[in-house]
Write a protein that holds these residues in place. Structure first.
Motif, PDB file in Angstrom:
ATOM      1  N   UNK A   1       0.819  -1.205   0.000  1.00 54.76           N
ATOM      2  CA  UNK A   1       0.000   0.000   0.000  1.00 54.76           C
ATOM      3  C   UNK A   1       0.860   1.266   0.000  1.00 54.76           C
ATOM      4  N   UNK A   2       1.917   1.265   0.790  1.00 53.79           N
ATOM      5  CA  UNK A   2       2.784   2.447   0.853  1.00 53.79           C
ATOM      6  C   UNK A   2       3.463   2.675  -0.493  1.00 53.79           C
ATOM      7  N   UNK A   3       3.868   1.598  -1.145  1.00 54.87           N
ATOM      8  CA  UNK A   3       4.573   1.734  -2.420  1.00 54.87           C
ATOM      9  C   UNK A   3       3.677   1.865  -3.626  1.00 54.87           C
ATOM     10  N   UNK A   4       2.351   1.918  -3.428  1.00 54.24           N
ATOM     11  CA  UNK A   4       1.431   1.985  -4.569  1.00 54.24           C
ATOM     12  C   UNK A   4       1.344   3.375  -5.177  1.00 54.24           C
ATOM     13  N   UNK A   5       1.892   4.380  -4.517  1.00 55.15           N
ATOM     14  CA  UNK A   5       1.824   5.754  -5.028  1.00 55.15           C
ATOM     15  C   UNK A   5       3.220   6.288  -5.275  1.00 55.15           C
TER      16      UNK A   5
ATOM     17  N   UNK B   1       8.840  -2.624  12.652  1.00 49.17           N
ATOM     18  CA  UNK B   1       8.816  -1.196  12.350  1.00 49.17           C
ATOM     19  C   UNK B   1      10.106  -0.726  11.677  1.00 49.17           C
ATOM     20  N   UNK B   2      11.229  -1.342  12.053  1.00 48.49           N
ATOM     21  CA  UNK B   2      12.477  -0.988  11.396  1.00 48.49           C
ATOM     22  C   UNK B   2      12.445  -1.331   9.910  1.00 48.49           C
ATOM     23  N   UNK B   3      11.922  -2.535   9.583  1.00 46.43           N
ATOM     24  CA  UNK B   3      11.815  -2.923   8.173  1.00 46.43           C
ATOM     25  C   UNK B   3      10.804  -2.048   7.437  1.00 46.43           C
ATOM     26  N   UNK B   4       9.692  -1.741   8.101  1.00 47.16           N
ATOM     27  CA  UNK B   4       8.692  -0.892   7.475  1.00 47.16           C
ATOM     28  C   UNK B   4       9.239   0.520   7.251  1.00 47.16           C
ATOM     29  N   UNK B   5      10.054   1.010   8.178  1.00 52.00           N
ATOM     30  CA  UNK B   5      10.664   2.332   8.004  1.00 52.00           C
ATOM     31  C   UNK B   5      11.607   2.349   6.803  1.00 52.00           C
ATOM     32  N   UNK B   6      12.374   1.267   6.623  1.00 48.41           N
ATOM     33  CA  UNK B   6      13.280   1.222   5.473  1.00 48.41           C
ATOM     34  C   UNK B   6      12.493   1.223   4.162  1.00 48.41           C
ATOM     35  N   UNK B   7      11.436   0.438   4.119  1.00 50.11           N
ATOM     36  CA  UNK B   7      10.649   0.395   2.889  1.00 50.11           C
ATOM     37  C   UNK B   7       9.976   1.740   2.609  1.00 50.11           C
ATOM     38  N   UNK B   8       9.429   2.327   3.647  1.00 49.40           N
ATOM     39  CA  UNK B   8       8.753   3.610   3.456  1.00 49.40           C
ATOM     40  C   UNK B   8       9.737   4.696   3.038  1.00 49.40           C
ATOM     41  N   UNK B   9      10.911   4.703   3.638  1.00 49.42           N
ATOM     42  CA  UNK B   9      11.903   5.718   3.275  1.00 49.42           C
ATOM     43  C   UNK B   9      12.285   5.602   1.800  1.00 49.42           C
TER      44      UNK B   9
END
Length: 805
Positions: free
Chosen positions: A271-275, A428-436
């Motif tokens: 979802x985060x990477x869809x935009x 959360x660390x992995x999610x932060x890397x992906x979101x960044x």
């Protein structure tokens, strides 16, 4: 990955079957028969490529003709530490290894496994090199197919281990495998080469392990299958005090928690990477965290990341501006006013937000006491925020991508929920890397889009020119997707004699390259048009220029010249959409022009067509983006264009808007360029022409005619200047020209004076010395006129000047 880099002990003695077992992995106990596609090439005694097979072309992107005769170290850009293995006689024994090389065609890095065999008994051949895609070996693992080369163990038996995903590729080691391997190796080399059998026998004698791979497998991630985020599954609100201490623990409870977290991570990442909007990615991060992992989430980014107007900060401190871009919580309406989105922030160096960004690690406070709550409230907005922090678990996670700090996000959990544990922190660390990465990619994408659009915008004309006898209006609508930024261009170029040049073109392809080619072709058209080149000749010269610039310079183009005095339009077409001529009564027709071939193809002429045009008629030129769609071909689009123009109002702006509204779309798949030209003509009373006899007395007679005409036009104030300049041009035509001489005055936006003669030599502006008898006439024209110039005509030349009114 473990790759043997030196000669195994069994190779030196040429007895592979006995001692190769010593370094065979102990856990290769199952059977493997695999085949993989091998690149092969041979080198001569000087280290130059002799033979290069098709698999080598596929792997390295180098055709055989480009590879033959070249040094493989330079050709493949091999690392310096590996080059010695490819020099005949320098290494001395079989070399097995791996390295990364870039493909020659598009630069993509290829991890390559190598087998390099020195050949000392084949005529003219010094080295045989075999190579395979290392990533292919990793991905395929056991069960690999290897272009006819048998994968065998030292004892002739196939080897396999499906659990560890470890593979050994061995061209030949045992007598039992020698026959099929010999045939396979021979198939990699030219069949007519008498040295093939020698090389094959030599390789069989030198049989050695090719590659050993020990891989680390990532934990699986459940793929996103659409729909809403993973259903929130909040952990127990508080510890169950009624449970007995000796109660049995359900088997697999930890495994279920890990699986649940991984499923959430996969879906949230999707979802985060869809935009491609970096701010939307930050908002989505906050939305997926509440209530699954927190009761309150806020994302703060550096101001430079939000605006994308400055480089990243090298040092984060109290002067670093930030902006809160997203806030999500489970208490609607309570914190909206006190923790607003889009709020600028400045934090002191001691704040946990700055500490997290400086250290690159999360800052975790398991329980925020009253004093710490007051401190955090003061940092974030004031005392009224103390209830937001008091008694809660608090976590700040930095957002870092490609070594650059982008911002942070903070999470809060209410006292009735457990604090953040190690599993939460890892998730959360992995999610932060992906979101960044998503935020940084979105920021870079937006910058690329802006660059492409600014490049294209800078190369397109601004306002239409104001010329006598014609009205010009533009419309341009870029493609809806940034990747579709293309090479459509248009222009209206004022020409001598109150004429107007109109051009519309479309570079084939999309992207920055097409936009850059468009800019070059547009500049070339303006330059050629300034020389008053006829349309057919202009397209021929443009075609020659495009072919000299490169193979990718392909474009369609339509060029027209409108003469408001003679009321004619001269056109030439290079594979472009034909224009539509609308008569004064509103009826439109598609002009039947020779299509021609696109610019850059060459080998075909461009015919010029001249048609008479009436005052009050309109010429409409466009690109195919306006006419073609999936449900509408070009011919149908032209018919609909004629219909819309017939129904359009007489005002050019309104007509252009009506056409775009009827045929265009708000999100076009291709660029749309539209140019409409209204033909008004220059009134006959504003044109005066005289044929001059080629004798000295005609200069005085011409001065008198000019003075009389200027008086009739109420331009007596210009009479001395225009008389002087006209007589200078007439004198030059008499002295340096040939044949008949003609003088013409045209009153338009400026006063234009033209002198024609049949001579071929164009006059040149030069500096006259004190003793020179000539050379001052054009100096006077250059200093007193607003503009002047010269160009060739069909029968001779014309020298002209303009004087502002």
């Amino acid at each position: 990955m473990t790759v043997p880099q030196s000669r195994p002990p069994d190779i030196a003695d040429g007895a592979p079957s006995a001692r190769a077992e010593a370094y065979t992995p102990r856990f290769l106990s199952q059977q493997l028969l695999g085949v993989a596609r091998l690149a092969a090439f041979t080198l001569d005694r000087d280290g130059r490529v002799l033979h290069w097979n098709a698999a080598a072309t596929d792997l390295f992107g180098v055709p055989p003709d480009d590879a033959t005769g070249r040094d493989p170290a330079a050709l493949l850009r091999l690392p310096s530490e590996h080059r010695a293995a490819f020099r005949p006689g320098a290494f001395g024994h079989v070399w097995c290894g791996a390295c990364t090389v870039p493909r020659a065609d598009h630069g993509e890095l290829v991890e390559t496994a190598w087998w390099v065999y020195p050949i000392d008994d084949a005529p003219g051949i010094g080295v045989l090199a075999l190579a395979a895609d290392l990533r292919h070996l990793r991905e395929e693992g056991p069960g690999l197919s290897m272009g006819g080369v048998l994968v065998a163990g030292p004892d002739g038996a196939a080897r396999r281990d499906s659990g560890a995903r470890l593979l050994r590729v061995e061209p030949a080691l045992a007598d039992g495998a020698a026959a099929p391997v010999a045939g396979a190796l021979a198939g990699l080399l030219p069949p007519a080469d008498p040295a093939t059998s020698i090389i094959t026998r030599r390789v069989l004698d030198l049989g050695c392990p090719a590659v050993s791979l020990s891989l680390t497998i990532r934990l699986p991630v459940v793929p996103y299958r659409g729909g809403p985020p993973y259903a929130p599954h909040v952990r127990p609100l508080a510890a169950d005090t009624t449970a007995r201490p000796d109660a049995p623990v359900r088997p697999g409870a930890d495994t279920d928690a890990v699986r649940e977290h991984l499923a959430f991570l996969g879906e949230a990442g999707q979802q985060i990477g869809s935009s491609l909007d970096h701010l939307q990615a930050a908002r989505t991060l906050a939305e997926v965290l509440v209530p699954r992992l927190a009761d309150f989430a806020a994302v703060e980014l550096l101001e430079s990341v939000v605006a994308d107007s400055a480089p990243h900060f090298d040092r984060i401190d109290e002067t670093t501006p930030m902006r809160r871009v997203a806030v999500v919580h489970d208490e609607p309406g309570r914190w909206d006013g006190v923790v607003p989105e889009d709020a600028p922030l400045l934090f002191p160096s001691s704040a946990p937000f700055v500490q997290a960004m400086r250290a690159g690690n999360p800052v975790h406070i398991p329980h925020v006491g009253p004093e710490r709550a007051a401190e955090l409230a003061d940092l974030c907005g004031g005392p009224h925020l103390r209830p937001l922090f008091a008694g809660r678990a608090f976590l700040v996670v930095p957002l870092i991508a490609r070594g650059c700090v982008l911002g942070t996000f903070k999470l809060l959990r209410k006292p009735d929920r457990p604090g953040f544990d190690d599993l939460d922190l890892a998730l959360l660390g992995e999610l932060a890397r992906r979101t960044a990465l998503c935020i940084d990619n979105g920021r870079l994408y937006r910058r690329e889009v802006q660059t492409a659009q600014e490049l294209q915008r800078s190369m397109l004309p601004d306002d239409p020119p104001d010329v006598a006898g014609a009205r010009v209006r533009y419309r341009y609508r870029p493609a809806g997707q940034a990747a579709q930024v293309g090479g459509d261009w248009f222009d209206a170029i004022p020409l001598p004699g109150c004429r107007l040049g109109i051009v519309v073109g479309d570079v084939m392809g999309h992207g920055l390259t097409s936009a850059a080619i468009m800019g070059q072709l547009r500049t070339a058209v303006r330059t050629l048009a300034g020389e008053d080149t006829r349309p057919g000749r202009l397209l021929r010269q443009l075609d020659g220029l495009a072919r000299r610039l490169g193979d990718g310079y392909l474009a369609t183009c339509l060029y027209a010249i409108y003469d408001p005095v003679s009321r004619t339009c001269t056109l030439a077409n290079a594979g472009h959409v034909p224009p539509v001529l609308v008569a004064p009564d509103g009826t439109g027709r598609v002009l039947d022009l020779p299509e021609g071939v696109p610019i850059g193809v060459g080998g075909a002429p461009f015919d010029t067509v001249q048609i008479p045009v009436e005052d009050g008629s309109r010429l409409v030129l466009c690109t195919d983006g306006l006419l073609e769609r999936r449900d509408r071909d070009l011919d149908q689009g032209l018919r609909e264009l004629c219909a819309h123009l017939a129904a359009a109002p007489p005002d050019l702006d309104a007509a252009c808007d009506a056409v775009l509204a009827g045929l265009g779309s708000a999100d076009p798949a291709d660029d749309i360029a539209l140019v409409a030209v209204g033909f008004d003509g220059v009134p006959a009373d504003d044109v005066a022409a005289w044929d001059l006899a080629p004798e000295p007395s005609m200069v005085r007679w011409a001065r008198a005619q000019v003075a009389e005409r200027l008086t009739k036009w109420d331009l007596d104030a210009l009479t001395p200047t225009i008389q002087l300049l006209a007589s200078e041009l007439a004198t030059n035509a008499l002295l340096h020209g040939a044949g008949s001489i003609r003088l013409r005055l045209v009153r338009g936006r400026a006063l234009v004076c033209e002198v024609y003669d049949d001579g071929a030599d164009l006059p040149q502006l030069r500096t006259a010395a004190a003793t020179d008898e000539s050379g001052r006439g054009l100096q006077l024209v250059s200093n007193l006129a607003a503009r002047w110039g010269t160009h060739r005509t069909t029968a001779g030349k014309v020298v002209w000047f303009e004087h502002d009114l």
